[in-house]
Design a protein around this motif. Sequence first.
Motif, PDB file in Angstrom:
ATOM      1  N   SER A  10      22.361   8.975  -2.277  1.00 60.90           N
ATOM      2  CA  SER A  10      21.893   9.605  -1.040  1.00 60.90           C
ATOM      3  C   SER A  10      20.539  10.287  -1.255  1.00 60.90           C
ATOM      4  O   SER A  10      20.116  10.519  -2.396  1.00 60.90           O
ATOM      5  CB  SER A  10      22.898  10.649  -0.558  1.00 60.90           C
ATOM      6  OG  SER A  10      22.887  11.765  -1.419  1.00 60.90           O
ATOM      7  N   ASP A  11      19.897  10.636  -0.154  1.00 55.29           N
ATOM      8  CA  ASP A  11      18.631  11.367  -0.236  1.00 55.29           C
ATOM      9  C   ASP A  11      18.831  12.723  -0.904  1.00 55.29           C
ATOM     10  O   ASP A  11      17.971  13.184  -1.652  1.00 55.29           O
ATOM     11  CB  ASP A  11      17.987  11.508   1.147  1.00 55.29           C
ATOM     12  CG  ASP A  11      18.845  12.249   2.156  1.00 55.29           C
ATOM     13  OD1 ASP A  11      20.083  12.234   2.038  1.00 55.29           O
ATOM     14  OD2 ASP A  11      18.270  12.824   3.097  1.00 55.29           O
ATOM     15  N   LYS A  12      19.966  13.347  -0.679  1.00 59.37           N
ATOM     16  CA  LYS A  12      20.250  14.645  -1.311  1.00 59.37           C
ATOM     17  C   LYS A  12      20.320  14.515  -2.823  1.00 59.37           C
ATOM     18  O   LYS A  12      19.862  15.394  -3.557  1.00 59.37           O
ATOM     19  CB  LYS A  12      21.548  15.244  -0.756  1.00 59.37           C
ATOM     20  CG  LYS A  12      21.422  15.688   0.677  1.00 59.37           C
ATOM     21  CD  LYS A  12      22.706  16.256   1.209  1.00 59.37           C
ATOM     22  CE  LYS A  12      22.533  16.611   2.681  1.00 59.37           C
ATOM     23  NZ  LYS A  12      23.748  17.128   3.267  1.00 59.37           N
ATOM     24  N   GLU A  13      20.887  13.409  -3.298  1.00 58.87           N
ATOM     25  CA  GLU A  13      20.954  13.186  -4.738  1.00 58.87           C
ATOM     26  C   GLU A  13      19.559  12.984  -5.331  1.00 58.87           C
ATOM     27  O   GLU A  13      19.279  13.457  -6.438  1.00 58.87           O
ATOM     28  CB  GLU A  13      21.834  11.977  -5.054  1.00 58.87           C
ATOM     29  CG  GLU A  13      23.301  12.239  -4.801  1.00 58.87           C
ATOM     30  CD  GLU A  13      24.142  10.997  -4.972  1.00 58.87           C
ATOM     31  OE1 GLU A  13      24.823  10.898  -6.015  1.00 58.87           O
ATOM     32  OE2 GLU A  13      24.099  10.126  -4.067  1.00 58.87           O
ATOM     33  N   ILE A  14      18.694  12.315  -4.587  1.00 58.98           N
ATOM     34  CA  ILE A  14      17.320  12.133  -5.058  1.00 58.98           C
ATOM     35  C   ILE A  14      16.605  13.483  -5.100  1.00 58.98           C
ATOM     36  O   ILE A  14      15.933  13.807  -6.077  1.00 58.98           O
ATOM     37  CB  ILE A  14      16.564  11.116  -4.181  1.00 58.98           C
ATOM     38  CG1 ILE A  14      17.168   9.722  -4.400  1.00 58.98           C
ATOM     39  CG2 ILE A  14      15.069  11.130  -4.498  1.00 58.98           C
ATOM     40  CD1 ILE A  14      16.606   8.634  -3.505  1.00 58.98           C
ATOM     41  N   HIS A  15      16.776  14.290  -4.059  1.00 55.20           N
ATOM     42  CA  HIS A  15      16.168  15.624  -4.054  1.00 55.20           C
ATOM     43  C   HIS A  15      16.674  16.452  -5.235  1.00 55.20           C
ATOM     44  O   HIS A  15      15.882  17.143  -5.885  1.00 55.20           O
ATOM     45  CB  HIS A  15      16.464  16.342  -2.729  1.00 55.20           C
ATOM     46  CG  HIS A  15      15.566  15.919  -1.611  1.00 55.20           C
ATOM     47  ND1 HIS A  15      14.447  16.614  -1.235  1.00 55.20           N
ATOM     48  CD2 HIS A  15      15.628  14.845  -0.785  1.00 55.20           C
ATOM     49  CE1 HIS A  15      13.855  16.011  -0.224  1.00 55.20           C
ATOM     50  NE2 HIS A  15      14.560  14.926   0.067  1.00 55.20           N
ATOM     51  N   GLN A  16      17.957  16.374  -5.514  1.00 52.67           N
ATOM     52  CA  GLN A  16      18.530  17.115  -6.642  1.00 52.67           C
ATOM     53  C   GLN A  16      17.937  16.623  -7.961  1.00 52.67           C
ATOM     54  O   GLN A  16      17.583  17.415  -8.833  1.00 52.67           O
ATOM     55  CB  GLN A  16      20.058  16.970  -6.665  1.00 52.67           C
ATOM     56  CG  GLN A  16      20.734  17.722  -7.790  1.00 52.67           C
ATOM     57  CD  GLN A  16      20.558  19.223  -7.693  1.00 52.67           C
ATOM     58  OE1 GLN A  16      20.537  19.797  -6.608  1.00 52.67           O
ATOM     59  NE2 GLN A  16      20.414  19.872  -8.830  1.00 52.67           N
ATOM     60  N   ALA A  17      17.824  15.316  -8.118  1.00 49.29           N
ATOM     61  CA  ALA A  17      17.262  14.752  -9.346  1.00 49.29           C
ATOM     62  C   ALA A  17      15.813  15.196  -9.532  1.00 49.29           C
ATOM     63  O   ALA A  17      15.403  15.523 -10.654  1.00 49.29           O
ATOM     64  CB  ALA A  17      17.362  13.225  -9.313  1.00 49.29           C
ATOM     65  N   VAL A  18      15.047  15.246  -8.449  1.00 47.37           N
ATOM     66  CA  VAL A  18      13.661  15.708  -8.542  1.00 47.37           C
ATOM     67  C   VAL A  18      13.631  17.171  -8.967  1.00 47.37           C
ATOM     68  O   VAL A  18      12.827  17.555  -9.825  1.00 47.37           O
ATOM     69  CB  VAL A  18      12.910  15.488  -7.207  1.00 47.37           C
ATOM     70  CG1 VAL A  18      11.568  16.218  -7.193  1.00 47.37           C
ATOM     71  CG2 VAL A  18      12.711  14.001  -6.968  1.00 47.37           C
TER      72      VAL A  18
END
Length: 64
Positions: A10-18
Motif C-alpha cells: 500500500s501507499d502507507k507502507e511505502i511512506h513508512q519505508a521512506v
Amino acid sequence: MYVCLCKGVSDKEIHQAVSEGHCTLSALRQELGVATQCGKCARCAREVLHEALREECACNPLAA
C-alpha cells in the motif's frame, strides 16, 4: 490505497519505508517487493515514493 497488487503493498507502507530510510525505487523493491513481479505498479510506486520524499523533507528541513 494499494500500489502493488502482486505483493499487496500500500501507499502507507511505502511512506513508512521512506521514513525508515528507503529512499529509492530499488530500496523499495528490496524492502517491500514492489515492482518485482508484473511491473505495472512501478510508475505509481515511483510517484508515491516522490510524494513521501517531499513530505519527509517538509517535516525535516535539515534532511534536505
